[in-house]
Motif scaffolding. Structure first.
Motif, mmCIF file in Angstrom:
data_model
loop_
_atom_site.group_PDB
_atom_site.id
_atom_site.type_symbol
_atom_site.label_atom_id
_atom_site.label_comp_id
_atom_site.label_asym_id
_atom_site.label_seq_id
_atom_site.Cartn_x
_atom_site.Cartn_y
_atom_site.Cartn_z
ATOM 1 N N LEU A 1 34.473 35.432 44.875
ATOM 2 C CA LEU A 1 34.350 36.877 44.683
ATOM 3 C C LEU A 1 33.349 37.434 45.692
ATOM 4 C CD1 LEU A 1 34.085 37.256 40.794
ATOM 5 C CD2 LEU A 1 35.864 38.261 42.241
ATOM 6 N N ARG A 2 33.746 38.490 46.400
ATOM 7 C CA ARG A 2 32.792 39.145 47.310
ATOM 8 C C ARG A 2 33.201 40.600 47.524
ATOM 9 N NH1 ARG A 2 33.871 37.546 53.665
ATOM 10 N NH2 ARG A 2 36.157 37.591 53.609
ATOM 11 N N MET A 3 32.234 41.405 47.969
ATOM 12 C CA MET A 3 32.489 42.813 48.259
ATOM 13 C C MET A 3 33.107 42.953 49.645
ATOM 14 S SD MET A 3 31.746 44.826 45.786
ATOM 15 C CE MET A 3 31.810 46.381 46.686
ATOM 16 N N ARG A 4 34.092 43.840 49.749
ATOM 17 C CA ARG A 4 34.681 44.215 51.042
ATOM 18 C C ARG A 4 34.754 45.729 51.053
ATOM 19 N NH1 ARG A 4 35.010 40.595 55.087
ATOM 20 N NH2 ARG A 4 37.104 41.229 55.756
ATOM 21 N N GLY A 5 33.679 46.367 51.569
ATOM 22 C CA GLY A 5 33.584 47.822 51.502
ATOM 23 C C GLY A 5 33.349 48.245 50.059
ATOM 24 N N ARG A 6 34.232 49.099 49.539
ATOM 25 C CA ARG A 6 34.125 49.563 48.158
ATOM 26 C C ARG A 6 34.976 48.724 47.215
ATOM 27 N NH1 ARG A 6 32.090 54.717 47.662
ATOM 28 N NH2 ARG A 6 33.328 55.068 45.768
ATOM 29 N N ALA A 7 35.644 47.722 47.769
ATOM 30 C CA ALA A 7 36.559 46.912 46.969
ATOM 31 C C ALA A 7 35.982 45.509 46.756
ATOM 32 C CB ALA A 7 37.925 46.820 47.651
ATOM 33 N N VAL A 8 36.586 44.831 45.828
ATOM 34 C CA VAL A 8 36.262 43.423 45.573
ATOM 35 C C VAL A 8 37.388 42.566 46.134
ATOM 36 C CG1 VAL A 8 35.998 41.659 43.793
ATOM 37 C CG2 VAL A 8 34.870 43.864 43.529
ATOM 38 N N GLU A 9 37.029 41.547 46.873
ATOM 39 C CA GLU A 9 38.014 40.590 47.363
ATOM 40 C C GLU A 9 37.943 39.332 46.502
ATOM 41 O OE1 GLU A 9 37.884 38.118 51.218
ATOM 42 O OE2 GLU A 9 39.128 39.879 51.699
ATOM 43 N N LEU A 10 39.077 38.941 45.975
ATOM 44 C CA LEU A 10 39.186 37.742 45.155
ATOM 45 C C LEU A 10 40.025 36.725 45.909
ATOM 46 C CD1 LEU A 10 38.795 36.180 42.495
ATOM 47 C CD2 LEU A 10 40.750 37.446 41.552
ATOM 48 N N ASP A 11 39.347 35.748 46.470
ATOM 49 C CA ASP A 11 40.026 34.695 47.227
ATOM 50 C C ASP A 11 40.244 33.492 46.322
ATOM 51 O OD1 ASP A 11 39.945 36.306 49.424
ATOM 52 O OD2 ASP A 11 38.176 35.356 50.305
ATOM 53 N N LEU A 12 41.495 33.043 46.255
ATOM 54 C CA LEU A 12 41.870 31.976 45.337
ATOM 55 C C LEU A 12 42.297 30.728 46.097
ATOM 56 C CD1 LEU A 12 43.978 34.183 42.895
ATOM 57 C CD2 LEU A 12 41.572 33.529 42.685
ATOM 58 N N SER A 13 42.492 29.654 45.369
ATOM 59 C CA SER A 13 42.935 28.395 45.944
ATOM 60 C C SER A 13 44.035 27.818 45.067
ATOM 61 C CB SER A 13 41.761 27.400 46.055
ATOM 62 O OG SER A 13 42.209 26.136 46.506
ATOM 63 N N SER A 14 45.273 28.190 45.388
ATOM 64 C CA SER A 14 46.404 27.670 44.614
ATOM 65 C C SER A 14 46.491 26.158 44.709
ATOM 66 C CB SER A 14 47.711 28.292 45.111
ATOM 67 O OG SER A 14 47.749 29.669 44.824
ATOM 68 N N ALA A 15 46.073 25.613 45.858
ATOM 69 C CA ALA A 15 46.127 24.163 46.035
ATOM 70 C C ALA A 15 45.177 23.454 45.079
ATOM 71 C CB ALA A 15 45.786 23.796 47.478
ATOM 72 N N ALA A 16 44.096 24.116 44.688
ATOM 73 C CA ALA A 16 43.167 23.502 43.744
ATOM 74 C C ALA A 16 43.698 23.538 42.326
ATOM 75 C CB ALA A 16 41.810 24.206 43.803
ATOM 76 N N GLY A 17 44.601 24.451 42.032
ATOM 77 C CA GLY A 17 45.174 24.569 40.696
ATOM 78 C C GLY A 17 46.006 25.821 40.609
ATOM 79 N N ALA A 18 47.333 25.661 40.652
ATOM 80 C CA ALA A 18 48.207 26.829 40.662
ATOM 81 C C ALA A 18 48.043 27.648 39.393
ATOM 82 C CB ALA A 18 49.666 26.389 40.823
ATOM 83 N N GLY A 19 47.901 26.977 38.255
ATOM 84 C CA GLY A 19 47.736 27.698 36.997
ATOM 85 C C GLY A 19 46.446 28.488 36.946
ATOM 86 N N VAL A 20 45.369 27.892 37.444
ATOM 87 C CA VAL A 20 44.075 28.578 37.463
ATOM 88 C C VAL A 20 44.133 29.782 38.390
ATOM 89 C CG1 VAL A 20 41.626 28.361 38.009
ATOM 90 C CG2 VAL A 20 42.819 26.473 36.906
ATOM 91 N N ALA A 21 44.745 29.622 39.559
ATOM 92 C CA ALA A 21 44.867 30.738 40.496
ATOM 93 C C ALA A 21 45.663 31.883 39.878
ATOM 94 C CB ALA A 21 45.534 30.264 41.785
ATOM 95 N N GLN A 22 46.717 31.555 39.164
ATOM 96 C CA GLN A 22 47.531 32.589 38.517
ATOM 97 C C GLN A 22 46.738 33.324 37.454
ATOM 98 O OE1 GLN A 22 51.085 31.049 36.707
ATOM 99 N NE2 GLN A 22 52.004 33.061 36.433
ATOM 100 N N VAL A 23 45.961 32.583 36.669
ATOM 101 C CA VAL A 23 45.141 33.205 35.632
ATOM 102 C C VAL A 23 44.111 34.139 36.256
ATOM 103 C CG1 VAL A 23 43.330 32.724 33.928
ATOM 104 C CG2 VAL A 23 45.467 31.422 33.891
ATOM 105 N N LEU A 24 43.426 33.690 37.310
ATOM 106 C CA LEU A 24 42.403 34.505 37.954
ATOM 107 C C LEU A 24 43.008 35.744 38.610
ATOM 108 C CD1 LEU A 24 40.150 31.767 39.605
ATOM 109 C CD2 LEU A 24 39.576 33.211 37.650
#
Length: 345
Positions: free
Chosen positions: A107-130
Motif C-alpha cells: 500500500l502506498r500513496m500516488r498523488g491523491r490516490a492509494v496504489e494497491l500492488d498485489l502478488s497473484s503469484a504469492a497467492g491468487a486467492g489472497v490477491a483476489q480478496v485484497l
C-alpha cells in the motif's frame, strides 16, 4: 472324536477372530471412517477460505506520505482485522519483501490516490480478496484506488493451482511406488528397496516436469530445480511409507495416507494460500512434506533467486528420519531374499 482346535469346534467369535472376516471388517470400518475424514479435512480447509493475518507492506516515505488512515482502517474492517501491516521506508524495500514472500501486497500513496500492488503469484486467492476489499473500501471512503499485479501468474496457470497439482502427484505417486515395491518386489532387501525408491523418484520427477512443461506447456519451469524438488518429494514420500511399513506392517498405508493426504495436502497452501486456511492448518502445513514441496516449487517457479532453505530442510529431515527408522528396524522389513542355508548340525 472332533479335535478341539478344529474350525468346527471353535466358538463363533474364535472362528471370526482367526478367519478372514476380522481384517475385512476392520477394513470396512477404516475405509468408512477414512472417507468421512477425507471429505471433512478438504471441506474444512477449502470450502470457506477466510482471511487470517494477511501481511501487507505500507510504504511511508521521508515526507510522511502514507495511505490515508481511513482507507487502512476500512481495509481492516472489511477483512475483519486480518491485515498485518509491515511499515517500510521505501517502495524498493516493500517490493523486496514481496519477492521474499514476506508480504502479499504493498500500500502506498500516488498523488491523491492509494496504489494497491498485489502478488497473484504469492497467492491468487489472497490477491483476489485484497483487490475486492480495496476497491470497495476506496469507494466507501472516497479515496481512488489503483490496483495492479506486481507478480502475475503464468498464462497457463491462471488460478495458480498447477504447482499444487504437480506436488500432489509427486506426493501420492511417491508413496504408491513404495507400496508397489513392497507388494510386487518383496524380495528386495532394504538397501535395494531404498535404491529403487531413489530410481523411481528421479525418473518420476523428470516425467512430471517434462509433461507439465514440455508436453502441455502449462508452466514454464526452471527445469533442473523443479525436477530436483519433485524427485526429493517422491523419495521423501516413499520413505515415509517405508518407515511406516516396518513399524506397522500391512497397515502402513493408513498412517501414510493420514499424514500425507488427509493432513498434509489440505494444509500445504497449494490450493488455498496459508493466510486463508484455518490457523491450525496454516501453522503445521509448512512442517509436513506436501507443504514443503509446494513452498519450494512455488518459489522456484515464481520467485527465482529468492529460494529459501526451510522447505528443503523439512523434506530432507522427513526423508532422513524415515530412512533411519526404516534401516534401524530393517529386520522387520516384510520382504527380502533368504540368505544362504546354514549347514545342519
Amino acid at each position: 472324536m472332533a479335535d478341539d482346535d478344529s474350525p468346527g469346534a471353535r466358538s463363533p467369535w474364535a472362528r471370526f477372530k482367526h478367519g478372514p472376516f476380522l481384517p475385512a471388517t476392520v477394513i470396512v470400518l477404516i475405509i468408512s471412517a477414512g472417507a468421512g475424514l477425507f471429505a471433512g479435512s478438504y471441506t474444512y480447509a477449502f470450502a470457506n477460505p477466510t482471511p487470517r493475518q494477511i501481511p501487507v507492506a505500507v510504504v511511508i516515505t521521508q515526507q510522511g506520505a502514507a495511505p490515508p488512515q481511513r482507507f487502512v482502517a476500512g481495509m481492516e474492517k472489511a477483512l475483519d482485522a486480518s491485515l498485518r501491516l509491515h511499515r517500510e521506508p521505501s517502495y524498493a524495500r516493500a517490493a523486496w519483501a514481496v519477492e521474499e514472500q514476506q508480504v502479499f501486497g504493498v500500500l502506498r500513496m500516488r498523488g491523491r490516490a492509494v496504489e494497491l500492488d498485489l502478488s497473484s503469484a504469492a497467492g491468487a486467492g489472497v490477491a483476489q480478496v485484497l483487490a475486492s476489499a480495496g476497491t470497495k473500501v476506496g469507494r466507501a471512503v472516497g479515496v481512488p484506488v489503483a490496483v495492479r499485479d506486481l507478480k502475475p501468474l503464468q498464462p497457463g496457470d491462471p488460478r495458480g493451482l498447477a504447482v499444487f497439482y504437480i506436488s500432489l502427484a509427486a506426493v501420492i505417486m511417491g508413496f504408491l511406488g513404495a507400496v508397489q515395491l513392497s507388494v510386487n518386489a518383496g524380495e528386495l532387501n532394504p538397501a535395494e528397496r531404498i535404491a529403487f525408491t531413489v530410481a523411481y523418484a528421479l525418473l518420476g520427477g523428470f516425467v512430471i516436469a517434462a509433461i507439465v512443461d514440455w508436453g502441455l506447456g502449462t508452466l514454464d519451469l526452471p527445469f533442473a530445480g523443479s525436477w530436483a524438488i519433485l524427485a526429493l518429494t517422491m523419495f521423501t514420500s516413499g520413505m515415509v511409507f517405508s518407515m511406516f511399513n516396518v513399524l506397522f506392517g500391512r497397515w502402513a498405508l493408513i498412517p501414510t495416507w493420514g499424514l500425507m493426504v488427509l493432513l498434509g495436502n489440505p494444509s500445504s497452501g497449494g490450493a488455498v494460500s496459508w493466510p486463508l486456511l484455518p490457523s491450525l492448518l496454516g501453522a503445521i502445513g509448512r512442517w509436513l512434506p506436501p507443504g514443503a514441496s509446494v513452498n519450494a516449487q512455488h518459489t522456484a517457479v515464481y520467485f527465482g533467486g529468492h529460494q529459501h532453505g526451510f522447505p528443503f530442510l523439512v523434506l530432507g529431515g522427513w526423508a532422513l528420519v524415515s530412512a533411519v527408522v526404516f534401516w534401524t528396524w530393517r529386520h522387520r522389513h516384510p520382504g527380502g531374499r533368504p540368505g544362504r542355508a546354514t549347514p545342519s548340525s
